[in-house]
Design an enzyme around this catalytic site. Sequence first.
Site, short mmCIF file in Angstrom:
data_model
loop_
_atom_site.label_atom_id
_atom_site.label_comp_id
_atom_site.label_asym_id
_atom_site.label_seq_id
_atom_site.Cartn_x
_atom_site.Cartn_y
_atom_site.Cartn_z
N HIS A 157 0.36 5.42 0.94
CA HIS A 157 0.41 5.80 2.37
C HIS A 157 1.10 7.14 2.58
O HIS A 157 1.18 7.62 3.71
CB HIS A 157 1.15 4.74 3.19
CG HIS A 157 0.47 3.40 3.16
ND1 HIS A 157 -0.86 3.23 3.49
CD2 HIS A 157 0.94 2.16 2.83
CE1 HIS A 157 -1.19 1.95 3.36
NE2 HIS A 157 -0.12 1.29 2.96
N ASP A 194 -5.69 -2.08 -3.25
CA ASP A 194 -4.64 -2.64 -2.41
C ASP A 194 -5.30 -3.09 -1.10
O ASP A 194 -6.31 -2.50 -0.69
CB ASP A 194 -3.60 -1.54 -2.13
CG ASP A 194 -2.36 -2.02 -1.41
OD1 ASP A 194 -1.36 -2.28 -2.07
OD2 ASP A 194 -2.41 -2.13 -0.16
N ASP A 274 -1.48 -7.51 -2.69
CA ASP A 274 -1.43 -8.02 -1.32
C ASP A 274 -2.77 -8.60 -0.87
O ASP A 274 -2.94 -8.96 0.28
CB ASP A 274 -0.92 -6.97 -0.34
CG ASP A 274 -1.59 -5.62 -0.53
OD1 ASP A 274 -2.56 -5.54 -1.30
OD2 ASP A 274 -1.13 -4.64 0.08
#
Length: 343
Positions: A157, A194, A274
């Site tokens: 990110h 992810d 995740d």
Amino acid sequence: MSTQPSSADALRRNRILSSNLYFDVPLSKAPIIYSTAYDISFLGIEKLHPFDSSKWGRICGFLIENGTLEKTRIVEPLEATKDDLLVVHSESYLNSLKSSLNVSVITEVPPVAVFPNCLVQKKVLYPFRKQVGGTILAAKLAKERGCAINVGGGFHHCCADRGGGFCAYADISLCILYAFVRLNISRVMIIDLDAHQGNGHEKDFSNDRRVYILDMYNPNIYPLDYEARRYIDQRVEVPSGTVTEKYLMMLDEALKVAENAFDPELVIYNAGTDILDGDPLGRLKVIPQGVTIRDEKVFKFAHDKNIPLVMLTSGGYMKTSARVIADSIINLSNKSLITMGGT
């Protein structure tokens, strides 16, 4: 239009060439990069974020316990220095990390704001800088060994001038720019699995045709970065509630498309856990065995084409993540998709 490199390009190149982050790793070592400095413990306040900040050490603990990895064979990376980080990051962004308030916003742990910055640097940013050093070194090790795993990293990110989502440094972008210069590589594929969209590297390579991005993410969760989505070469949106079988089918199709679309010389695999069923942030429903199969598919994709692969562990917000990652690495070792070193 001039084809001469700009002074900024020349400076970046010089920084990369004078960096100490690339060093020779003896063959007796495994292509597993980790340092005890990765693990964040900060007066217990790290527990205020759902991320398990002791995950990295626990993964290695499980691998050692299982007999897959010997402690003495783990590769310890160096910390990325300011000069190393300036290869991607602006001076003003790095200066912004001297504010504990800014770091608290990036790491999503509000109490960090009240601590002196020297403490925040030591307890939060130093572990991140060590992980960045690990990601950068992993490309060199992957080129030499076929693949390498940085047990940390995957801060997808963060881009050149902005952090967020627990990501303070753009390790993926740094790793790729180092590989371009030091490994004489000119085409890199990012396979970002992810559950969250990798908006950081997408912004950094928005106009760079040398980088092909396959991003398989849940479009209904953070970061909802619609601008960055325009820069994804292959967008695979996985809705909340997607189960294992469906997920793996989507991955098979995506890898087939990627294979025909681009011919990489290096694969960066952002292997967030995740996607697991029960993860409070990813909202997908993949079982642990599904993660093992997913990782095996990606490793096989690179292995069959003889493309060096770097794996980063990225996001995963359950205490069970460490065990799932370790089990997956054990499977990769059992299937000879990674060789744990030793002569």
